[in-house]
Design an enzyme around this catalytic site. Structure first.
Site, mmCIF file in Angstrom:
data_model
loop_
_atom_site.group_PDB
_atom_site.id
_atom_site.type_symbol
_atom_site.label_atom_id
_atom_site.label_comp_id
_atom_site.label_asym_id
_atom_site.label_seq_id
_atom_site.Cartn_x
_atom_site.Cartn_y
_atom_site.Cartn_z
ATOM 1 C CB ALA A 1 -0.353 -9.930 3.961
ATOM 2 C CD GLN B 1 -10.289 -1.003 -2.726
ATOM 3 O OE1 GLN B 1 -9.647 -1.670 -3.509
ATOM 4 N NE2 GLN B 1 -10.248 -1.210 -1.420
ATOM 5 N NE ARG C 1 1.278 -3.342 -3.227
ATOM 6 C CZ ARG C 1 -0.032 -3.335 -3.409
ATOM 7 N NH1 ARG C 1 -0.817 -2.794 -2.486
ATOM 8 N NH2 ARG C 1 -0.578 -3.874 -4.484
ATOM 9 N N GLY D 1 -5.119 -2.895 10.553
ATOM 10 C CA GLY D 1 -6.061 -2.177 9.686
ATOM 11 C C GLY D 1 -7.219 -3.089 9.285
ATOM 12 C CG HIS D 2 -6.485 -6.387 6.674
ATOM 13 N ND1 HIS D 2 -5.118 -6.522 6.644
ATOM 14 C CD2 HIS D 2 -6.849 -6.109 5.406
ATOM 15 C CE1 HIS D 2 -4.682 -6.342 5.413
ATOM 16 N NE2 HIS D 2 -5.714 -6.082 4.638
ATOM 17 N N GLY E 1 -11.474 0.335 3.942
ATOM 18 C CA GLY E 1 -10.627 1.293 4.649
ATOM 19 C C GLY E 1 -10.442 2.588 3.863
ATOM 20 C CD GLN F 1 -7.585 -5.862 -6.277
ATOM 21 O OE1 GLN F 1 -8.676 -6.394 -6.124
ATOM 22 N NE2 GLN F 1 -7.082 -5.038 -5.368
ATOM 23 C CG ASP G 1 -6.714 0.840 -0.201
ATOM 24 O OD1 ASP G 1 -5.728 0.836 -0.937
ATOM 25 O OD2 ASP G 1 -6.748 0.185 0.866
HETATM 26 P P1 AMP Z 1 -6.254 -5.170 1.148
HETATM 27 O O1 AMP Z 1 -6.055 -6.486 1.842
HETATM 28 O O2 AMP Z 1 -5.034 -4.334 1.059
HETATM 29 O O3 AMP Z 1 -7.007 -5.305 -0.150
HETATM 30 O O4 AMP Z 1 -7.223 -4.351 2.107
HETATM 31 C C1 AMP Z 1 -8.475 -4.863 2.492
HETATM 32 C C2 AMP Z 1 -9.247 -3.747 3.137
HETATM 33 O O5 AMP Z 1 -8.546 -3.287 4.288
HETATM 34 C C3 AMP Z 1 -9.429 -2.523 2.216
HETATM 35 O O6 AMP Z 1 -10.735 -2.010 2.373
HETATM 36 C C4 AMP Z 1 -8.390 -1.577 2.736
HETATM 37 O O7 AMP Z 1 -8.704 -0.228 2.513
HETATM 38 C C5 AMP Z 1 -8.410 -1.884 4.222
HETATM 39 N N1 AMP Z 1 -7.158 -1.449 4.837
HETATM 40 C C6 AMP Z 1 -5.902 -1.762 4.439
HETATM 41 N N2 AMP Z 1 -4.995 -1.115 5.205
HETATM 42 C C7 AMP Z 1 -5.709 -0.385 6.103
HETATM 43 C C8 AMP Z 1 -5.346 0.497 7.163
HETATM 44 N N3 AMP Z 1 -4.086 0.766 7.456
HETATM 45 N N4 AMP Z 1 -6.343 1.057 7.882
HETATM 46 C C9 AMP Z 1 -7.642 0.799 7.585
HETATM 47 N N5 AMP Z 1 -8.047 -0.023 6.606
HETATM 48 C C10 AMP Z 1 -7.098 -0.608 5.872
#
Ligand code: AMP
Length: 286
Positions: free
Chosen positions: A30, A155, A189, A34-35, A149, A59, A152
């Protein structure tokens, strides 16, 4: 850009780039800006980039959250392809659960205080799941650098701790939070929110910015009270926790004098959707 589903295919691709720096970006799909910011940095700093898309069941402490987690892999692949012009030295890894966990595993890690506070406290077992999946991915990929990122933040601290514990020769790179124009931290989300709820959720960052201006003149306690009171003015937002901590240990502080690096953390629910955010209140002499 190559898309693979098995470890064998992934390692075959990587074997043709032996001894070249590999950047790894783990995601749960999704995808949003950010990704993409993590992928962009990984491309800039490495010869080869691996992006994983895997909704890691271990998780999730909440079954409904796992079930409702947005999944649209085809759209994700198209987004990566378009954003990076079909970049050749990239592989998108889309394993299924059996590929990642061929044998049942249940591990628990000691991340010290990081295992006890905030996300760890409210999502029991969450960081064990993060540890399990990353240990597995690191062992498959052997990345030079891995990108996470600051959205988190806890994390990221856990992953740094994991890499140290396992004595992995992987550089863990933290990347800044990417936000919507209204300030809401981008998150997969957010897809579950209606437009009006996104506007309500944007207040989270607005209130975090407000307390950033208060920390010099008010006590820690007063700043906490102000933030909690501000959240209460938006009935749609249900606060789970708000903490002001040292940015390295993530231990709560009672007095500004206790730390030269101070970060505020928040988790809220809006209509059953859990959102987290954080802001550095100050960082001195670093
Ligand atoms: P996730 O798909 O939510 O597990 O996120 C994958 C990676 O993208 C993790 O390292 C997150 O911290 C990072 N991430 C998610 N949202 C953001 C954001 N808004 N800005 C920067 N990194 C992000």
């Amino acid at each position: 850009m190559l898309v693979v589903k098995t470890v064998v295919e992934l390692q075959q691709f990587l074997s043709s780039f032996k001894h070249q720096p590999v950047g790894f970006v783990p995601t749960m799909g999704a995808l949003h800006q950010g990704h993409l910011s993590l992928i962009e940095k990984a491309i800039a700093e490495n010869d080869i980039v691996v992006v994983s898309i895997f909704v890691n069941p271990t998780q999730f402490n909440n079954k409904e959250d796992l079930e409702k987690y947005p999944r649209h892999t085809e759209k994700d692949i198209a987004l990566i392809n378009d954003s990076f012009n079909n970049y050749q030295n990239m592989v998108v890894f889309l394993p299924d659960v059996k590929e990642v966990y061929p044998h049942p595993v249940k591990k628990s890690y000691d991340f010290g205080n990081l295992s006890l506070v905030m996300e760890a406290q409210h999502r029991p077992g969450h960081f064990d799941g993060v540890g399990m999946v990353l240990e597995r991915f690191f062992e498959m990929i052997h990345p030079t650098k891995a990108y996470f990122g600051e959205k988190d933040f806890q994390q990221l601290a856990v992953v740094r701790n994991l890499a140290k514990q396992l004595k992995l020769n992987i550089e863990i790179i933290g990347c800044p939070i990417i936000r919507e124009i209204n300030g809401l931290a981008m998150s997969s989300r957010n897809e579950r929110l209606k437009l009006e709820q996104k506007e309500q959720a944007a207040n989270i960052y607005r209130f975090l910015q407000e307390i950033q201006h208060q920390h010099k003149s008010l006590s820690v306690d007063k700043v906490k009270q102000n933030f909690i009171a501000a959240i209460k003015t938006i009935p749609a937002l249900e606060l789970e926790y708000f903490e002001i901590t040292d940015g390295n240990t993530l231990l709560s502080i009672n007095d500004w004098e206790e730390t030269s690096y101070c970060v505020a953390f928040v988790a809220v629910f809006i209509d059953g959707v859990r959102l987290i955010d954080n802001i550095t209140l100050y960082r001195e002499n670093v």
